[in-house]
Design a protein around this motif. Sequence first.
Motif, PDB file in Angstrom:
ATOM      1  N   ARG A   6       0.828  -1.210   0.000  1.00 17.14           N
ATOM      2  CA  ARG A   6       0.000   0.000   0.000  1.00 17.14           C
ATOM      3  C   ARG A   6       0.860   1.257   0.000  1.00 17.14           C
ATOM      4  O   ARG A   6       0.466   2.300  -0.534  1.00 17.14           O
ATOM      5  CB  ARG A   6      -0.917   0.014   1.226  1.00 17.14           C
ATOM      6  CG  ARG A   6      -1.983  -1.057   1.218  1.00 17.14           C
ATOM      7  CD  ARG A   6      -2.816  -0.988   2.476  1.00 17.14           C
ATOM      8  NE  ARG A   6      -3.515   0.295   2.607  1.00 17.14           N
ATOM      9  CZ  ARG A   6      -4.730   0.525   2.133  1.00 17.14           C
ATOM     10  NH1 ARG A   6      -5.386  -0.431   1.483  1.00 17.14           N
ATOM     11  NH2 ARG A   6      -5.303   1.689   2.294  1.00 17.14           N
ATOM     12  N   LEU A   7       2.031   1.170   0.624  1.00 17.87           N
ATOM     13  CA  LEU A   7       2.876   2.349   0.767  1.00 17.87           C
ATOM     14  C   LEU A   7       3.598   2.741  -0.513  1.00 17.87           C
ATOM     15  O   LEU A   7       4.137   3.845  -0.594  1.00 17.87           O
ATOM     16  CB  LEU A   7       3.911   2.098   1.877  1.00 17.87           C
ATOM     17  CG  LEU A   7       3.340   1.823   3.266  1.00 17.87           C
ATOM     18  CD1 LEU A   7       4.452   1.507   4.242  1.00 17.87           C
ATOM     19  CD2 LEU A   7       2.501   2.984   3.758  1.00 17.87           C
ATOM     20  N   VAL A   8       3.622   1.857  -1.501  1.00 15.20           N
ATOM     21  CA  VAL A   8       4.365   2.163  -2.731  1.00 15.20           C
ATOM     22  C   VAL A   8       3.448   2.581  -3.868  1.00 15.20           C
ATOM     23  O   VAL A   8       3.894   2.725  -5.007  1.00 15.20           O
ATOM     24  CB  VAL A   8       5.229   0.958  -3.177  1.00 15.20           C
ATOM     25  CG1 VAL A   8       6.224   0.588  -2.104  1.00 15.20           C
ATOM     26  CG2 VAL A   8       4.359  -0.245  -3.528  1.00 15.20           C
ATOM     27  N   ARG A   9       2.184   2.812  -3.577  1.00 16.92           N
ATOM     28  CA  ARG A   9       1.258   3.273  -4.615  1.00 16.92           C
ATOM     29  C   ARG A   9       1.394   4.780  -4.759  1.00 16.92           C
ATOM     30  O   ARG A   9       0.793   5.561  -4.023  1.00 16.92           O
ATOM     31  CB  ARG A   9      -0.177   2.893  -4.256  1.00 16.92           C
ATOM     32  CG  ARG A   9      -0.395   1.385  -4.178  1.00 16.92           C
ATOM     33  CD  ARG A   9      -1.770   1.065  -3.637  1.00 16.92           C
ATOM     34  NE  ARG A   9      -1.957  -0.358  -3.432  1.00 16.92           N
ATOM     35  CZ  ARG A   9      -2.991  -0.894  -2.802  1.00 16.92           C
ATOM     36  NH1 ARG A   9      -3.940  -0.098  -2.307  1.00 16.92           N
ATOM     37  NH2 ARG A   9      -3.090  -2.202  -2.649  1.00 16.92           N
ATOM     38  N   LEU A  10       2.208   5.193  -5.697  1.00 16.16           N
ATOM     39  CA  LEU A  10       2.521   6.607  -5.868  1.00 16.16           C
ATOM     40  C   LEU A  10       1.808   7.168  -7.086  1.00 16.16           C
ATOM     41  O   LEU A  10       1.573   6.459  -8.067  1.00 16.16           O
ATOM     42  CB  LEU A  10       4.034   6.799  -6.042  1.00 16.16           C
ATOM     43  CG  LEU A  10       4.919   6.299  -4.891  1.00 16.16           C
ATOM     44  CD1 LEU A  10       6.376   6.548  -5.233  1.00 16.16           C
ATOM     45  CD2 LEU A  10       4.544   6.974  -3.592  1.00 16.16           C
TER      46      LEU A  10
END
Length: 360
Positions: free
Chosen positions: A244-248
């Motif tokens: 989820r944290l790498v959805r840029l």
Amino acid sequence: MRSIGEMGRASGLGVSALRFYDRTGVLVPARVDPVSGYRWYSPAQLQEARLLARLRRAGMSLADIRLVLAGWSNADKDLVSELLQAHLRRLERELSDARTEFSALRELLTHRENALASTRTTTLRLTVPAPELAGALDAVRFAVSADPELPMLGGVLFDVEGEVLRVVATDRYRMAVAHVGAGGSGGSAAQAIVPAPLADAMRALLSGEEPVRLAVDGDRVTLETADGQASGLRLDHDFPDHRRLVRLPAGRRALVDAAVLRDAVESGPVRATEVRDPDGASCDLSVLKVTEDGAVAVCADGDDDPDQVAVNRAFLLEALAAGGREELILEFGVPTAPIAIRRPDDEGTFSLLMPVRLEP
């Protein structure tokens, strides 16, 4: 009289913050050179600046800070005391509300099925190429947290999914991800947080070219090589969902020479900030932007390009070194989104750096 740089160092406010407070009329320099535009502050303003820094750290609004400084300069003790008490009561109400919300959140977590609970008893054995695992650990080790308040971030996540082993580390301000091909999992999935000392011991064994054996057996993680074995208990915590944290958001990409950019960052302009790093010390910032010709430039102080992004300078240098390639891709989204540092030949191995606001 103090220059703006001297005032910043003496007061704990960054140069960018002092400029902001000048523009907003909160702390106006005693003198501005009409030719150069240099700002100069009187000795009496140092105490006001230190007071301002403390009030901002305490979360007081600029509107109230104006009144406090006005009362302070007029020696109006009653006004200052009333404003401070009102702000303290507001903070106490907000803390009470936050405690209520956290209590409700704990109830939700207690009753929510933990998707990773079953991995605590997982038994998994993998075969991993030693050079690839060594490279993966080198690519992420710099991002491991040293914050004792966040023990779940004090190690390297080994995330096995099918024939891929992802190695992940984060300290909230940056995150690094690398992936390695793994055989023998049989399509199984498992996660284990390897404590930083154990990860370092594993890395020290990865000097050969032969495949090594990695085993997750309940709470124990073991690496076996031809030169020895490193084994220990994994951290008894759950790691944040790194996917989820790498959805840029989509952004601009620039191919850079890693050594050239490192030199530019090391020798280029540095901005100070009142934002604090995890160890409680002020950090230096490098401000980056993509130029019209597609290059990455380190911005000089006073550059007001709206697309520039400020990052912790030390973190940036570590990420460039951990990139492990002569050329790297820097990906910029909006100024409030992380900067991604990727390998041209392996975009599954990358680092993310959180931006830092230049002004309060």
